[in-house]
Enzyme design. Structure first.
Site, PDB file in Angstrom:
ATOM      1  N   HIS A 141      -1.920   1.098  -6.274  1.00 32.30           N
ATOM      2  CA  HIS A 141      -2.955   0.162  -6.659  1.00 32.30           C
ATOM      3  C   HIS A 141      -2.839  -1.319  -6.315  1.00 32.30           C
ATOM      4  CE1 HIS A 141      -2.823   3.384  -9.708  1.00 32.30           C
ATOM      5  NE2 HIS A 141      -4.066   3.028  -9.947  1.00 32.30           N
ATOM      6  N   ASN A 142      -3.360  -1.328  -4.922  1.00 35.80           N
ATOM      7  CA  ASN A 142      -3.256  -2.485  -4.121  1.00 35.80           C
ATOM      8  C   ASN A 142      -4.733  -2.893  -3.699  1.00 35.80           C
ATOM      9  OD1 ASN A 142      -3.740  -0.837  -2.061  1.00 35.80           O
ATOM     10  ND2 ASN A 142      -1.310  -0.797  -1.746  1.00 35.80           N
TER      11      ASN A 142
END
EC number: 3.1.4.53
Length: 502
Positions: free
Chosen positions: A225-226
């Site tokens: 989740h970047n």
């Protein structure tokens, strides 16, 4: 009777105050106030980022949701003092039993010898940027200096943007070519491609600043989740927007909202899931009553950035608020716990053949489904891309599981590295989540792209199954080698697929 899909009502007993919506990031409240105890708006307006005020001394508390303690541990070699005064309520302030250091780190009263310019800059910086700037003030060089890209890299990135509509678009390569700026570069290109800058009279400087702040507020230390995931989802969203049914029906406002939602749908994601926040008594779980906790936070963080950048400040106030609400409706649709709810509505529309894209509510619902598909489209990508995403998301799951084990918490499903493998997790995810959604999307948009995605999905699922079979066969071979068998049986084959695994 026509059904219009409105923004879900926020599950709170009373409306969130304006100062909460207007702030960017997480806001922590003093224990002397109620859950929505309101600090002085004049003081809040002077500060940027996720901050809180203690009513006893008005000391600014720089915090950053979840990741703050980890960042402090990594950036500071010295011990950090944590204030513990009567009246503090750790649960409300966001302390976490799984961390050794409470991230309510205090900066003591301002040093009177500090320069005025230094204090002024510090007031304008969010928590993460304050840490970076403080190192610069102390004369410490940045750990990762920004290298200017040469013409070769810039040229290759531009060539890739010419094929941005390809489903084989390699976001990992594009991120390297842009020196880690894939989200900013890709989103700005799409805004320009659709002519949204001119149509909505957007200030290019404000837009660039807004996109940079979005990219910076994704946690680069998250394996999955970047900002690269956000860029990948935005590219997938563009592919769906180009589908014939959508490209002929969507308005410029729909396209603007779709791209914004894709770029911000996981903004400030902490790298852990909602059950983790709930069982660690995180204050965001209390704020949103354990309902779509992360999605609400992503939306509110995005709204904070929009208001901070002033990107829509030239629009009428009512139009700006309406866009914020619609943006929230799109982001909240990515809550995986509501998958069946949205899928059932979508299937019902398709069965009744009553989706009318001339209807604004129906277009918005289709945008919600498109964003949901873009968010979990990794298993539908070519194998070399899909496998990388599978490894990254599993790494993030297992990291959460390791934290839960270390601090004697119940290990969340799919997060136990000893009980799960990448293959098992992916096959289950494809079977029960991805396949049903993309099968319905293919019914809605029966195009070459939909058939390509379903084809990749089947091949990737078969690849993971084959790897699991090989793994099981290798384990069986190892067990046979350890057993006392006649010499002529040393080359015996692996047990059949249906045999019992060791």
């Amino acid at each position: 009777m026509e059904v219009c899909y409105q923004l879900p009502v926020l599950p709170l007993d009373r409306p969130v105050p304006k100062h909460v919506l207007s702030r960017r990031g997480a806001i922590s409240f003093s224990s002397s106030s109620s859950l929505f105890g309101a600090p002085d708006p004049r003081q809040l307006s002077q500060r940027r980022g996720a901050i809180s005020y203690d009513s006893s001394d008005q000391t600014a508390l720089y915090i950053r949701m979840l990741g703050a303690c980890v960042i402090f541990k990594q950036l500071f070699s010295r011990d950090v003092r944590v204030r513990s005064r009567a009246g503090f309520e750790p649960e409300r302030r966001g302390s976490h039993p799984y961390l050794c250091v409470d991230f309510r780190i205090l900066h003591s009263k301002p040093d009177p010898t500090a320069s005025t310019s230094s204090r002024r800059v510090r007031r304008l910086l969010s928590f993460q940027r304050y840490l970076s700037s403080s190192r610069l003030f102390r004369g410490v060089p940045p750990r990762n200096p920004l290298h200017i890209l040469d013409d070769d890299y810039t040229g290759q990135a531009k060539c890739m943007l010419e094929k941005i509509g390809s489903w084989n678009f390699n976001i990992f390569l594009f991120d390297r070519l842009t020196n880690g700026n894939s989200l900013v570069t890709l989103t700005f290109h799409l805004f320009n491609h659709y002519g949204l800058i001119e149509l909505f009279r957007l200030d290019m400087v404000k837009l660039r600043r807004f996109l940079v702040m979005i990219q910076e507020d994704y946690h680069s230390r998250n394996p999955y989740h970047n900002a690269v995931h956000a860029a990948d989802v935005t590219q997938a969203m563009y592919c769906y927007l180009q589908e014939p049914k959508l490209s002929k029906s969507l308005t410029s406002c729909d396209i603007l909202l779709g791209l914004l939602a894709a770029a911000t749908h996981d903004l400030d994601h902490p790298g852990v899931n909602e059950p983790f926040l709930i069982k660690t008594n995180h204050y965001l779980a209390a704020l949103y009553k354990n309902t779509s906790v992360l999605e609400n936070h992503h939306w509110r963080s995005a709204v904070g950035l929009l208001r901070e950048s002033g990107l829509f400040s030239h629009l009428p106030a009512e139009d700006g608020l309406n866009m914020e609400r619609q943006l929230g409706s799109l982001i909240l649709a990515t809550d995986i716990s509501r998958q069946n709810e949205y899928l059932s509505k979508f299937r019902e529309h398709l069965d009744n053949e009553d989706l009318c894209l001339a209807n604004a509510c129906h277009r918005h619902f289709v945008l919600q489904m498109a964003l949901k598909c873009a968010d979990i489209c990794n298993p539908c990508r070519p194998w070399e891309l899909s496998k990388q995403w599978s490894e990254k998301v599993t790494e993030e799951f297992f990291h959460q599981g390791d934290i839960e084990k270390r601090y004697k918490l119940e290990v969340s499903p799919l997060c136990d590295s000893q009980a799960n493998t990448i293959g098992n997790i992916q096959i289950g995810f494809m079977t029960y989540v991805v396949e049903p959604l993309f099968a319905e999307w293919a019914r809605f948009s029966d195009t070459r792209l939909s058939r390509t995605m379903l084809g990749h999905l089947g091949l990737n699922k078969a690849s993971w199954s084959g790897m699991l079979q090989e793994l099981a066969g290798g384990a069986d071979d190892g067990a046979q080698e350890g057993a006392e068998v006649p010499a002529e049986d040393g080359n015996s084959k692996a047990l059949p697929q249906g045999s019992k695994e060791s």
